[in-house]
Design a protein around this motif. Structure first.
Motif, PDB file in Angstrom:
ATOM      1  N   SER A  24       0.838  -1.203   0.000  1.00 47.87           N
ATOM      2  CA  SER A  24       0.000   0.000   0.000  1.00 47.87           C
ATOM      3  C   SER A  24       0.871   1.251   0.000  1.00 47.87           C
ATOM      4  CB  SER A  24      -0.903  -0.004   1.231  1.00 47.87           C
ATOM      5  OG  SER A  24      -1.485   1.265   1.393  1.00 47.87           O
ATOM      6  N   SER A  25       0.758   2.044  -1.084  1.00 48.47           N
ATOM      7  CA  SER A  25       1.541   3.287  -1.150  1.00 48.47           C
ATOM      8  C   SER A  25       1.119   4.240  -0.052  1.00 48.47           C
ATOM      9  CB  SER A  25       1.342   4.004  -2.479  1.00 48.47           C
ATOM     10  OG  SER A  25       1.471   3.172  -3.557  1.00 48.47           O
TER      11      SER A  25
ATOM     12  N   MET B  99       1.255   6.002 -10.475  1.00 49.46           N
ATOM     13  CA  MET B  99       1.495   4.592 -10.163  1.00 49.46           C
ATOM     14  C   MET B  99       2.105   3.900 -11.366  1.00 49.46           C
ATOM     15  SD  MET B  99      -1.488   3.432  -7.652  1.00 49.46           S
ATOM     16  CE  MET B  99      -1.915   4.426  -6.230  1.00 49.46           C
TER      17      MET B  99
ATOM     18  N   THR C  16       1.748   0.008 -11.137  1.00 52.23           N
ATOM     19  CA  THR C  16       0.365  -0.424 -11.354  1.00 52.23           C
ATOM     20  C   THR C  16      -0.009  -0.313 -12.828  1.00 52.23           C
ATOM     21  OG1 THR C  16      -0.258   0.229  -9.123  1.00 52.23           O
ATOM     22  CG2 THR C  16      -2.034   0.091 -10.733  1.00 52.23           C
TER      23      THR C  16
ATOM     24  N   THR D  87      -6.450   4.656  -9.373  1.00 50.41           N
ATOM     25  CA  THR D  87      -6.274   3.537  -8.442  1.00 50.41           C
ATOM     26  C   THR D  87      -5.972   4.053  -7.038  1.00 50.41           C
ATOM     27  OG1 THR D  87      -5.427   2.128 -10.207  1.00 50.41           O
ATOM     28  CG2 THR D  87      -4.927   1.455  -7.960  1.00 50.41           C
TER      29      THR D  87
ATOM     30  N   ALA E 259      -4.474   3.989  -3.300  1.00 48.68           N
ATOM     31  CA  ALA E 259      -3.173   3.462  -2.871  1.00 48.68           C
ATOM     32  C   ALA E 259      -3.334   2.410  -1.785  1.00 48.68           C
ATOM     33  CB  ALA E 259      -2.300   4.612  -2.400  1.00 48.68           C
TER      34      ALA E 259
ATOM     35  N   ALA F 250      -5.905  -2.629  -5.234  1.00 46.50           N
ATOM     36  CA  ALA F 250      -6.805  -1.686  -5.891  1.00 46.50           C
ATOM     37  C   ALA F 250      -6.573  -1.681  -7.406  1.00 46.50           C
ATOM     38  CB  ALA F 250      -6.604  -0.291  -5.331  1.00 46.50           C
ATOM     39  N   GLY F 251      -5.317  -1.919  -7.796  1.00 46.70           N
ATOM     40  CA  GLY F 251      -4.997  -1.935  -9.221  1.00 46.70           C
ATOM     41  C   GLY F 251      -5.776  -3.015  -9.956  1.00 46.70           C
TER      42      GLY F 251
ATOM     43  N   THR G 218       3.695  -2.040  -5.968  1.00 45.34           N
ATOM     44  CA  THR G 218       3.574  -0.947  -5.001  1.00 45.34           C
ATOM     45  C   THR G 218       4.948  -0.349  -4.715  1.00 45.34           C
ATOM     46  OG1 THR G 218       1.721  -2.115  -4.005  1.00 45.34           O
ATOM     47  CG2 THR G 218       2.662  -0.324  -2.725  1.00 45.34           C
TER      48      THR G 218
ATOM     49  N   ASN H  80       5.739   1.798  -7.516  1.00 42.44           N
ATOM     50  CA  ASN H  80       4.949   3.037  -7.441  1.00 42.44           C
ATOM     51  C   ASN H  80       5.649   4.054  -6.550  1.00 42.44           C
ATOM     52  OD1 ASN H  80       2.955   1.900  -9.003  1.00 42.44           O
ATOM     53  ND2 ASN H  80       1.578   1.416  -7.307  1.00 42.44           N
TER      54      ASN H  80
HETATM   55  N1  ASP Z   1      -1.295  -1.560  -4.035  1.00 39.71           N
HETATM   56  C1  ASP Z   1      -0.947  -0.507  -4.955  1.00 39.71           C
HETATM   57  C2  ASP Z   1      -0.496   0.729  -4.208  1.00 39.71           C
HETATM   58  O1  ASP Z   1      -0.883   0.918  -3.091  1.00 39.71           O
HETATM   59  C3  ASP Z   1      -2.069  -0.171  -5.865  1.00 39.71           C
HETATM   60  C4  ASP Z   1      -2.368  -1.377  -6.716  1.00 39.71           C
HETATM   61  O2  ASP Z   1      -3.120  -2.244  -6.319  1.00 39.71           O
HETATM   62  O3  ASP Z   1      -1.793  -1.454  -7.829  1.00 39.71           O
HETATM   63  O4  ASP Z   1       0.264   1.504  -4.744  1.00 39.71           O
END
Ligand code: ASP
Length: 416
Positions: free
Chosen positions: A264-265, A299, A302, A340, A342, A346-347, A380, A383
């Motif tokens: 999670s970013s 991102m 992502t 998306t 963070a 979610a991506g 992530t 990102n």
């Molecule tokens: N988990 C990723 C993020 O928090 C978002 C994603 O699911 O791509 O940056």
């Protein structure tokens, strides 16, 4: 602790799903698995529209209210758009070269829908981005027009003079976004069951041969992420910011590892700010604007993953993607990554926007679900790496980066 439990449960679901698919082939268990997978897909679909709307609009508030919105904002957004486009292009070139899904019988051919593959004009791509009726677009799940509307809506709010009604509106939308993040989290508690269902279903249909293309797909994503993180971004840092990428990576290591382990970013955000200010010595004025904006809209990992995953799904369904379709994927992946949230996985939710945009079945998400958690951790991290590189570069351009001490900087404050 809870996050690790979910990751472990998902990994267990992959193994148990694969084994039970083979062991219970043709029995009622597979029927239950198909049902579980369907319920999980429907849950994901349920949250998309409100999540996208609240995420994008609330993300735009930060842009609109920042002191240096004009120059700094445009510079930052342009930079982010360019690097994300580079990332998607890298992924799409790789997936076209490696073709992880081509010629693979995933037992899905019957479900493949009729879609037209005539060379759709590029103009049409842009035409379809503008909704004629936003309610109809939402009802139809046409996400691209919704995103465009959200951007207009966010800019509109940012232009209102400071007033109590503007503040109320911002509070309501931000509050709704936080609620949707919680809802997303709740939905993901069902991920182990959904993933078990998908895996059991696929394995019952195709046996272990299904895992080979999945592995090839995961490797394609990992290769793309590796090229973006270890070649593209370092070259940009070296030539445009004139810094040693390796030293910078060391400065950011605490934040990158947190991003990796939490997927999670936004969880990593406080550490990213701390690392970029204390270790990389970018001024607070720059970092407090560029890092949170990046965590919301930028991102790279992502977007790259989404491009690869959608083309993999198209290949697995045996649906050819012409140039216009691939261009649509590129533009939609850029926008979908902006939208998306963070938070973990979610991506994956937002990927359905791209599938929809090029007429691929939403069930395709099920094909990549099994390896998603691991890829999520990696993307992530990329990102956050992309946000950090952008902040350093913009800090350099603005002359707001302090001298780096010799050797590895102290991370004592960071790891406390
Ligand atoms: N988990 C990723 C993020 O928090 C978002 C994603 O699911 O791509 O940056």
């Amino acid at each position: 602790m809870k996050k690790h439990t979910l990751t472990l449960l998902i990994l267990a679901a992959v193994v148990v799903g694969a084994l039970s698919g083979v062991a219970f082939k043709g029995t009622v268990v597979i029927g239950v698995a198909v049902f579980a997978a369907e319920i999980f897909t429907r849950m994901l679909q349920m949250i998309i529209v409100p999540l996208v709307f609240t995420s994008i609009v609330s993300g735009m508030f930060g842009v609109g209210t920042a002191e240096n919105l004009g120059r700094l904002g445009i510079k930052t957004l342009l930079y982010y758009a360019c690097t994300t486009t580079l990332a998607i292009t890298t992924g799409m070139i790789l997936v076209n070269l490696i073709q992880p899904g081509v010629g693979v019988d995933l037992g899905l051919a019957v479900e493949a829908p009729e879609i037209s593959t005539e060379p759709g004009g590029l103009l049409d791509v842009f035409r379809r981005m503008i909704p004629t009726n936003i309610i109809a677009a939402a009802a139809e799940g046409e996400m691209l027009p919704i995103i465009i509307f959200c951007v207009f809506f966010g800019i509109g709010i940012a232009q209102l003079p400071p007033s109590s009604s503007r503040e109320t509106l911002e509070n309501v939308i931000t509050g709704a976004f936080h609620v949707m993040m919680r809802v997303t989290h709740i939905v993901f508690l069902f991920a182990p069951i959904g993933i078990w269902g998908y895996l059991a279903k696929i394995m019952a249909e195709t046996g272990f041969s299904a895992l080979v293309p999945l592995g090839r797909y995961a490797l394609t994503v990992v290769l793309g992420l590796g090229i973006h993180a270890c070649v593209t971004m370092p070259l940009i840092l070296f030539f445009l910011a004139r810094v040693n990428p390796l030293t910078f990576a060391k400065h950011m290591s605490a934040s990158l590892l947190t991003a990796f382990s939490t997927a999670s970013s936004s969880v990593a955000l406080p550490l990213t700010l701390e690392c970029i200010e204390s270790n990389a010595r970018v001024s607070n004025r720059i970092s407090s604007f560029v890092i949170p904006l990046g965590a919301t809209v930028n991102m790279d990992g992502t977007a790259l993953y989404q491009g690869v995953a959608v083309l993999f799904i198209a290949q697995a369904y045996g649906i050819p993607m012409n140039f216009a379709s691939q261009f649509t994927i590129l533009i939609t992946a850029l926008l979908a990554s902006v939208g998306t949230a963070a938070v973990p996985m979610a991506g994956l939710v937002m990927m359905s926007i791209i599938l929809k945009a090029v007429g691929l079945p939403l069930e395709g998400v099920g094909l990549v679900l099994a390896v998603d958690r691991v890829l999520d951790m990696l993307r992530t991290m990329i990102n956050v790496w992309g946000d950090s590189c952008g902040t350093l570069l913009i800090g350099k351009w603005e002359g707001e980066v302090g001298e780096w001490a010799e050797g590895v900087p102290t991370t004592a404050r960071v790891s406390e």
